[in-house]
Design an enzyme around this catalytic site. Structure first.
Site, PDB file in Angstrom:
ATOM      1  N   HIS A 142      -1.631  -5.466   1.480  1.00 45.30           N
ATOM      2  CA  HIS A 142      -2.867  -6.246   1.296  1.00 45.30           C
ATOM      3  C   HIS A 142      -2.510  -7.646   0.809  1.00 45.30           C
ATOM      4  O   HIS A 142      -1.579  -7.813   0.020  1.00 45.30           O
ATOM      5  CB  HIS A 142      -3.760  -5.589   0.242  1.00 45.30           C
ATOM      6  CG  HIS A 142      -4.854  -6.508  -0.231  1.00 45.30           C
ATOM      7  ND1 HIS A 142      -6.046  -6.646   0.443  1.00 45.30           N
ATOM      8  CD2 HIS A 142      -4.901  -7.386  -1.280  1.00 45.30           C
ATOM      9  CE1 HIS A 142      -6.791  -7.563  -0.177  1.00 45.30           C
ATOM     10  NE2 HIS A 142      -6.124  -8.021  -1.221  1.00 45.30           N
ATOM     11  N   GLU A 174      -9.159 -10.993  -7.449  1.00 45.73           N
ATOM     12  CA  GLU A 174      -8.247  -9.858  -7.333  1.00 45.73           C
ATOM     13  C   GLU A 174      -7.149  -9.922  -8.389  1.00 45.73           C
ATOM     14  O   GLU A 174      -6.770  -8.890  -8.953  1.00 45.73           O
ATOM     15  CB  GLU A 174      -7.668  -9.797  -5.918  1.00 45.73           C
ATOM     16  CG  GLU A 174      -8.749  -9.416  -4.901  1.00 45.73           C
ATOM     17  CD  GLU A 174      -8.320  -9.526  -3.442  1.00 45.73           C
ATOM     18  OE1 GLU A 174      -9.149  -9.201  -2.562  1.00 45.73           O
ATOM     19  OE2 GLU A 174      -7.168  -9.940  -3.161  1.00 45.73           O
ATOM     20  N   TYR A 231     -12.074  -2.943  -2.893  1.00 46.97           N
ATOM     21  CA  TYR A 231     -12.570  -2.936  -1.518  1.00 46.97           C
ATOM     22  C   TYR A 231     -14.102  -2.940  -1.457  1.00 46.97           C
ATOM     23  O   TYR A 231     -14.677  -2.590  -0.426  1.00 46.97           O
ATOM     24  CB  TYR A 231     -12.001  -1.744  -0.748  1.00 46.97           C
ATOM     25  CG  TYR A 231     -10.565  -1.950  -0.295  1.00 46.97           C
ATOM     26  CD1 TYR A 231     -10.223  -3.033   0.528  1.00 46.97           C
ATOM     27  CD2 TYR A 231      -9.550  -1.081  -0.673  1.00 46.97           C
ATOM     28  CE1 TYR A 231      -8.916  -3.238   0.948  1.00 46.97           C
ATOM     29  CE2 TYR A 231      -8.231  -1.275  -0.250  1.00 46.97           C
ATOM     30  CZ  TYR A 231      -7.925  -2.357   0.558  1.00 46.97           C
ATOM     31  OH  TYR A 231      -6.631  -2.563   0.988  1.00 46.97           O
ATOM     32  N   LYS A 233       0.835  -1.204   0.000  1.00 48.73           N
ATOM     33  CA  LYS A 233       0.000   0.000   0.000  1.00 48.73           C
ATOM     34  C   LYS A 233       0.876   1.262   0.000  1.00 48.73           C
ATOM     35  O   LYS A 233       2.092   1.180   0.210  1.00 48.73           O
ATOM     36  CB  LYS A 233      -0.916  -0.034   1.232  1.00 48.73           C
ATOM     37  CG  LYS A 233      -1.877  -1.238   1.245  1.00 48.73           C
ATOM     38  CD  LYS A 233      -2.782  -1.209   2.487  1.00 48.73           C
ATOM     39  CE  LYS A 233      -3.643  -2.445   2.592  1.00 48.73           C
ATOM     40  NZ  LYS A 233      -4.570  -2.385   3.758  1.00 48.73           N
TER      41      LYS A 233
HETATM   42  P1  IDP Z   1      -7.243  -7.352   5.796  1.00 47.88           P
HETATM   43  O1  IDP Z   1      -6.496  -6.323   4.993  1.00 47.88           O
HETATM   44  O2  IDP Z   1      -6.412  -7.892   6.934  1.00 47.88           O
HETATM   45  O3  IDP Z   1      -7.852  -8.446   4.950  1.00 47.88           O
HETATM   46  P2  IDP Z   1      -9.956  -6.276   6.081  1.00 47.88           P
HETATM   47  O4  IDP Z   1     -10.836  -6.510   7.263  1.00 47.88           O
HETATM   48  O5  IDP Z   1     -10.293  -6.990   4.802  1.00 47.88           O
HETATM   49  O6  IDP Z   1      -8.451  -6.589   6.539  1.00 47.88           O
HETATM   50  O7  IDP Z   1      -9.933  -4.719   5.810  1.00 47.88           O
HETATM   51  C1  IDP Z   1      -9.377  -4.198   4.626  1.00 47.88           C
HETATM   52  C2  IDP Z   1      -8.529  -2.993   4.964  1.00 47.88           C
HETATM   53  O8  IDP Z   1      -9.374  -1.963   5.446  1.00 47.88           O
HETATM   54  C3  IDP Z   1      -7.520  -3.212   6.093  1.00 47.88           C
HETATM   55  O9  IDP Z   1      -6.316  -3.790   5.635  1.00 47.88           O
HETATM   56  C4  IDP Z   1      -7.311  -1.801   6.585  1.00 47.88           C
HETATM   57  O10 IDP Z   1      -6.415  -1.107   5.727  1.00 47.88           O
HETATM   58  C5  IDP Z   1      -8.683  -1.196   6.407  1.00 47.88           C
HETATM   59  N1  IDP Z   1      -9.442  -1.249   7.665  1.00 47.88           N
HETATM   60  C6  IDP Z   1     -10.073  -2.325   8.196  1.00 47.88           C
HETATM   61  N2  IDP Z   1     -10.674  -2.028   9.344  1.00 47.88           N
HETATM   62  C7  IDP Z   1     -10.428  -0.705   9.551  1.00 47.88           C
HETATM   63  C8  IDP Z   1     -10.793   0.216  10.596  1.00 47.88           C
HETATM   64  O11 IDP Z   1     -11.455  -0.111  11.558  1.00 47.88           O
HETATM   65  N3  IDP Z   1     -10.331   1.498  10.424  1.00 47.88           N
HETATM   66  C9  IDP Z   1      -9.593   1.896   9.370  1.00 47.88           C
HETATM   67  N4  IDP Z   1      -9.227   1.060   8.380  1.00 47.88           N
HETATM   68  C10 IDP Z   1      -9.639  -0.218   8.471  1.00 47.88           C
HETATM   69 MG    MG Z   2      -9.412  -8.399   3.559  1.00 42.16          MG
END
Ligand code: IDP
Ligand code: MG
Length: 149
Positions: free
Chosen positions: A115, A126, A49, A9
């Protein structure tokens, strides 16, 4: 052989972590089959996303991911989808184990560096969202017999 989609990222790129991150997947024994530095469009970010569209952090996440260059990659290997998630660490870097990328380098959930696809279906989606077929290279590293028995 399995494939997964990974993206360093904007925070990972700006902080100069690209080399270290690529190194971790190389030295683990996975094979790089796609790689590009790119400025992400709003459309691509919103599609990528899409599952988080209703979440309160969605707008900020799209803003962030489109704010500066990203390094998009496809990696190949046995069990690479789950293994890459382990190498990446838990979503919140404050609770990610030390030794993982997020655990070693991050403190904020909105700046968690990388990611990685979370399952075979999302990996497939993806990879085709981010890469054209002819941008992926199928090859077998000469070290393969030293990685796989
Ligand atoms: P992951 O990247 O570990 O799969 P996901 O739950 O799929 O996590 O969330 C996607 C991305 O969204 C996260 O990597 C993070 O950058 C962002 N994100 C997730 N939850 C939050 C939050 O509560 N606040 C701000 N950003 C968040
Ligand atoms: Mg995810």
């Amino acid at each position: 052989m399995e494939r997964t989609f990974l993206a360093i990222k904007p925070d990972g790129v700006q902080r100069g972590l690209v080399g270290d991150i690529i190194s971790r997947f190389e030295t683990k024994g996975f094979t790089l089959v796609g790689l590009k530095l790119m400025k992400v469009s709003r459309e691509l970010a919103e599609q990528h996303y899409g599952v988080h569209r209703e979440r309160p952090f969605f707008a900020g996440l799209v803003e962030f991911i489109t704010s500066a260059p990203v390094v998009a990659m496809v990696w190949e290997g046995d069990g690479v989808i789950a293994s890459a998630r382990k190498l990446i660490g838990a979503t919140n870097p404050l609770t990610s184990d030390l030794g993982t990328i997020r655990g070693d380098y991050g403190v904020s959930i909105g700046r968690n560096i990388i990611h990685g696809s979370d399952a075979p279906e999302t990996a497939q989606q993806e990879i085709s969202l981010w890469f054209k077929e002819d941008e992926l290279v199928s090859w077998q590293p000469t070290i393969t017999p030293w990685i796989y028995e």
